[in-house]
Design an enzyme around this catalytic site. Structure first.
Site, PDB file in Angstrom:
ATOM      1  CB  SER A  63      -0.870   0.065   1.396  1.00  0.00           C
ATOM      2  OG  SER A  63      -1.601   1.210   1.412  1.00  0.00           O
TER       3      SER A  63
ATOM      4  CE1 TYR B  71      -4.204  -1.948   5.358  1.00  0.00           C
ATOM      5  CE2 TYR B  71      -3.068   0.142   4.744  1.00  0.00           C
ATOM      6  CZ  TYR B  71      -3.922  -0.909   4.327  1.00  0.00           C
ATOM      7  OH  TYR B  71      -4.040  -1.279   3.181  1.00  0.00           O
TER       8      TYR B  71
END
Length: 239
Positions: free
Chosen positions: A138, A151
């Site tokens: 990501s 995350y």
């Protein structure tokens, strides 16, 4: 000379990017093993059978991953591409003062330990086929908004795991990553598209096309390809 259909395995196959990966690969003649934690009754891409195998497993459960490796070996006898896409989405976990250890550990288990276990147990099949691994990281590995510690850490770790595996598993297995930005199938406001230097937000097929390219990019390994419409290169100042 016998020409054998190439086989891919996609984890997190029931999610937005996962469905796009499975559909894209099937459409280009690949056999696809679609793995997700829960059975996906209606799809992606095609009913189970023929060129699509459905697998149900938690990628952070080593016994389940080992079982899936046996199923793929029995079904296809080879693996040319592993796409580690499974991950707990929804980056924000709340203020770090209130971040639970359970949330932290679960995100790292799925988003980071999962890809490690998949590489560990599928390496023999990949090595025999001189295949490739593509990890879906990501842009949160490179930039952050508030309250996304677990995350961001998991995706940053996956970025490092990518180049570590590339060195350990090469030259037989190449390992790269795709780092998506804003990927959606929803209707967005014009301003949401316009803020991207590419003129639009991303679509699942943007990730799928990049992952498929990496499957065949024989001189590329240990790399992260950012697919974000240019947002990580854009300087933004408050007016």
């Amino acid at each position: 000379m016998e020409i054998r259909t190439r086989t891919a395995l996609v984890t997190g196959a029931a999610g937005l990017i996962g469905r796009g990966l499975v559909t894209h690969l099937l459409g280009r003649g690949w056999r696809v093993a679609a793995l997700d934690e829960a059975p996906d009754v209606d799809g992606p891409g095609a009913p189970a059978g023929g060129d699509l195998l459905r697998l149900v497993a938690d990628v952070s459960d080593e016994a389940a991953v080992r079982r899936s490796a046996r199923e793929v070996a029995d079904w296809a006898g080879r693996l040319d591409l592993l796409v580690n896409n499974a991950g707990l989405a929804g980056a924000a976990s709340g203020p770090v003062e209130h971040l639970s250890l359970e949330d932290w550990n679960r995100r790292l288990a799925v988003n980071l330990t999962g890809p490690l276990l998949m590489a560990k147990h599928f390496a023999p099949l990949l090595r025999e086929a001189r295949g490739a691994i593509v990890n879906i990281t990501s842009t949160r590995a490179h930039m952050s908004e508030p309250d996304c510690e677990s995350y961001a850490a998991s995706k940053g770790g996956l970025t490092a795991l990518t180049h570590a595996l590339a060195i350990s598993l090469g030259p037989e297995i190449r390992v790269n990553a795709v780092a998506p930005g804003w990927i959606t199938e929803d209707d967005l406001r014009g301003i949401d598209h316009a803020q991207h230097p590419a003129g639009r937000a991303g679509r699942p097929e943007d990730v799928a096309e990049t992952a498929t390219w990496l499957a065949d990019a024989g001189f590329v390994t240990g790399q992260v390809v950012i697919v974000d419409g240019g947002m990580t290169r854009k300087m933004i100042y408050a007016e």
